[in-house]
Design an enzyme around this catalytic site. Structure first.
Site, PDB file in Angstrom:
ATOM      1  N   HIS A 189       0.857  -1.098   0.083  1.00 26.39           N
ATOM      2  CA  HIS A 189       0.077  -0.117   0.089  1.00 26.39           C
ATOM      3  C   HIS A 189       0.982   1.124  -0.136  1.00 26.39           C
ATOM      4  O   HIS A 189       0.798   2.275  -0.650  1.00 26.39           O
ATOM      5  CB  HIS A 189      -0.991  -0.113   1.207  1.00 26.39           C
ATOM      6  CG  HIS A 189      -2.358   0.234   0.791  1.00 26.39           C
ATOM      7  ND1 HIS A 189      -3.303  -0.422   1.615  1.00 26.39           N
ATOM      8  CD2 HIS A 189      -2.968   1.047  -0.030  1.00 26.39           C
ATOM      9  CE1 HIS A 189      -4.346  -0.039   1.331  1.00 26.39           C
ATOM     10  NE2 HIS A 189      -4.439   0.712   0.092  1.00 26.39           N
ATOM     11  N   GLU A 431      -8.506 -12.267 -24.142  1.00 25.72           N
ATOM     12  CA  GLU A 431      -7.241 -12.493 -23.184  1.00 25.72           C
ATOM     13  C   GLU A 431      -7.297 -13.937 -23.283  1.00 25.72           C
ATOM     14  O   GLU A 431      -6.323 -14.475 -22.109  1.00 25.72           O
ATOM     15  CB  GLU A 431      -7.789 -11.839 -21.999  1.00 25.72           C
ATOM     16  CG  GLU A 431      -9.080 -12.216 -21.466  1.00 25.72           C
ATOM     17  CD  GLU A 431      -9.193 -11.232 -20.101  1.00 25.72           C
ATOM     18  OE1 GLU A 431      -8.465 -10.919 -19.547  1.00 25.72           O
ATOM     19  OE2 GLU A 431     -10.442 -11.247 -19.650  1.00 25.72           O
ATOM     20  N   ASP A 455      -3.369 -11.502 -19.063  1.00 25.96           N
ATOM     21  CA  ASP A 455      -3.931 -12.734 -19.021  1.00 25.96           C
ATOM     22  C   ASP A 455      -3.592 -13.504 -20.421  1.00 25.96           C
ATOM     23  O   ASP A 455      -3.189 -14.749 -20.299  1.00 25.96           O
ATOM     24  CB  ASP A 455      -5.485 -12.790 -18.896  1.00 25.96           C
ATOM     25  CG  ASP A 455      -6.002 -12.972 -17.401  1.00 25.96           C
ATOM     26  OD1 ASP A 455      -5.178 -13.485 -16.638  1.00 25.96           O
ATOM     27  OD2 ASP A 455      -6.775 -12.156 -17.150  1.00 25.96           O
ATOM     28  N   CYS A 502      -5.795  -3.303 -23.016  1.00 25.54           N
ATOM     29  CA  CYS A 502      -6.132  -2.447 -21.479  1.00 25.54           C
ATOM     30  C   CYS A 502      -5.290  -3.304 -20.742  1.00 25.54           C
ATOM     31  O   CYS A 502      -5.283  -3.190 -19.632  1.00 25.54           O
ATOM     32  CB  CYS A 502      -7.517  -2.638 -21.350  1.00 25.54           C
ATOM     33  SG  CYS A 502      -8.397  -4.442 -21.191  1.00 25.54           S
TER      34      CYS A 502
END
Ligand code: PEP
Ligand code: MG
Length: 580
Positions: A189, A431, A455, A502
């Site tokens: 994070h 994908e 993917d 994408c």
């Protein structure tokens, strides 16, 4: 020079601000039942004190307009008030007759071990948040004074064994010029926050908190992954020149915010953003994205105990449509499964989750959930330019089936007299290798293609995208992946539909000219990359990009392709855009 992981790019110089925290020793010996009421009171006081500290950090972030930080602290406050966590600690004091410290640390560890058992990157990140809260409460119990990070008023480099999200959130971003930590990964994070805020960060630097001295000059290079202690005058001057150059470039890039993306000879390509929620839609609009190329809706389903219903989703999608003010927004239907698990859905454990019950396959079975999402997207389409995209399509039958369910949802809305965009475009993610191979057939049933290279790379090279052991094989610039991309673009164009990427490859500046040359119509990426890639594309002629794509397509290894691209960028004088 100390080395670590390059976690957030850029160079930063400032005085060392070392967060050195004493090890908290926990007394595990029983105190006797008669002391329990007193221990309960101590815990209550420490919790209240932690709450006040977090509230101060939260308010500081709100006052500075740092919404993301405020959001993280809000989540911490919620965890602090979680009756289960506090209840567990209290129960342990009652049943074991132990001190508040020991009881609370046991409760934290229980929470952590639950999260550790869940194979999900997102949940794993929550572990750091739980530990962050745990250590705050334990320090307050022990009466350890914490450095007041909110009081930093000069340019510093935050240095520590670990820099926690709440420490990041406490500091005023304008004074934090860099981060150097001994632990942490590029996916933590803290690293994500640093990248979003443009703060250079290096993680995993061996013993940096021990090597650095408070107040000494430190330079952090988050692109190279290095930390320099006490650089001499000459070196400082060099680094300052680089910082100034980057700053100038950033300003130059900001001036391109509202321009279209076009090559020198006028060939246009759309640069769009990948988003995961309302906050990131705002970011996309701020950096001048030409649309949302991928809205990962599964994130709306995470970090809660039940799925958002149709009404809630409708509001979120409508907000995205409105937020992009008429620019296209592609909503991807749920892509749950693989490494994105959602506990409350009670999905079966699988031997090969990436090859299993994921995305569209799961939506076919969880019909009500799918229907609610489709209805929500359709209803929101009356308020902007939404498009629908199905993930993980592997066969033509799947696409036809998904479209059939969508048609039913449309009919329902017609009958109910609810408005939606009757011309809403419907496309697919390419994908899976099968989808790429039969792209000509899928193109007849799709309004657009968006290639999910994350993917597609995993399935083409048969390499689990989350498995470090085989990560050497995972490269979206592999010739096999590049050839599949070229094939999909060609098949789409033959049937008159546009092709986008994408996956992460779209936001890799090294790949930008190659992808332009392959004829992609759109690239969708994280918000931080849009302007840089716009600059790259607007610096060349289309013929140059086509030649690069043709030559790269002949190469035999990803390394050859990467080396070749680097060489081209150098020849074109554009390599500075890859460094910043
Ligand atoms: C992809 O696979 O490239 C993609 C964009 O989808 P995700 O990363 O969400 O699986
Ligand atoms: Mg994917």
């Amino acid at each position: 020079m100390e080395k670590g992981l390059a976690a957030a790019p850029g160079i930063g110089i400032g005085k060392a601000y070392i967060i050195r925290e004493p090890d908290i020793k926990i007394d595990k010996s029983p105190v006797g039942m008669e002391r329990v009421p007193e221990e309960l009171k101590r815990l209550k006081t420490a919790l209240e004190c932690s709450g006040r500290q977090l509230q101060t950090i939260h308010d500081g972030a709100v006052n500075r307009g740092e919404k993301e930080k405020a959001g993280i602290i809000e989540a911490h406050l919620m965890m602090l008030e979680d009756p289960m966590l506090v209840g567990q600690a209290e129960e342990k004091m009652h049943s074991m007759g132990i001190k508040a410290e020991y009881a609370f640390s046991l409760a934290i560890e229980e929470q952590v071990s639950i999260f550790e058992g869940i194979e999900d990157e997102y949940i794993k990140e929550r572990i750091n948040d739980v530990r962050d809260i745990g250590s705050r409460v334990l320090k307050n119990l022990a009466g350890i004074e914490m450095k007041d990070i909110t009081a930093i008023k000069e340019e510093v480099i935050l240095i520590g064994r670990e820099i926690t999200p709440s420490q990041m959130a406490a500091a005023d971003t304008k004074f934090v010029k860099g981060i150097a930590a001994e632990t942490g990964s590029t996916a933590s994070h803290t690293a994500i926050m640093a990248r979003n805020e443009g703060i250079p960060a290096v993680m995993g630097v061996n013993n940096i908190a021990g090597l650095a001295a408070e107040g000494q000059m430190v330079a952090v290079d988050g692109t190279a992954g290095t930390v320099e202690l006490e650089p001499d005058e000459e070196r400082l001057a060099q680094l300052k020149i680089r910082i100034a150059r980057t700053q100038k470039l950033k300003e130059e890039l900001m001036s391109m915010k509202d321009s279209a993306t076009a090559t020198l000879d006028g060939k246009t390509i759309r640069l769009e953003c990948n988003v995961e929620g309302t906050e990131s839609v705002k970011k996309a609009a701020e950096v001048g994205a030409e649309g949302i190329g991928l809205y990962r809706t599964e994130f709306l389903f995470m970090d809660r105990n039940s799925p958002p219903d149709e009404a809630e989703q409708f509001r979120v999608y409508r907000e995205a449509a409105a937020g992009m003010a008429g620019k296209p927004v592609i909503i991807r239907t749920l892509d749950i499964g693989g490494d994105k698990k959602i506990e409350y859905l009670g999905l079966p454990k699988e031997e090969n989750p990436f090859l299993g019950f994921r995305a569209i396959r799961l939506c076919f079975e969880r019909h009500e959930m799918f229907r609610a999402q489709l209805r929500a997207i359709l209803r929101a389409s009356a308020y902007g330019r939404l498009k629908i995209m199905f993930p993980m399509i592997a066969t033509l039958d799947e696409l036809k089936k998904a479209k059939g369910i969508l048609e039913k949802a449309k009919q329902e809305l017609e009958l109910e007299g609810i408005g939606y965009d009757r011309n809403i475009e419907v496309g697919i993610m390419v994908e899976t290798p099968s989808a790429a191979i039969i792209a000509d057939q899928l193109a007849k049933e799709s309004d657009f293609f968006s290639i999910g290279t994350n993917d597609l790379t995993q399935y083409t090279l048969a390499v689990d995208r989350t498995n470090e052991k085989v990560s050497y094989l995972y490269n979206s610039l592999d010739p096999a992946v590049i050839r599949l991309i070229a094939h999909v673009v060609e098949a789409g164009h033959k049937k008159g539909i546009p092709a986008a990427i994408c996956g992460e490859l779209a936001g890799n500046p090294k790949a930008a000219l190659l992808l332009l040359g392959l004829g992609l119509d759109e690239l969708s990426m994280g918000p931080g990359m849009i302007l840089r890639i716009r600059k790259l594309i607007s610096s060349v002629e289309m013929s140059t990009a086509v030649k690069i794509a043709e030559e790269a397509a002949e190469m035999e290894t990803p390394q050859q392709i990467e080396d070749y691209l680097m060489q081209k960028y150098r020849e074109l004088g554009l390599e500075y855009l890859l460094e910043m």
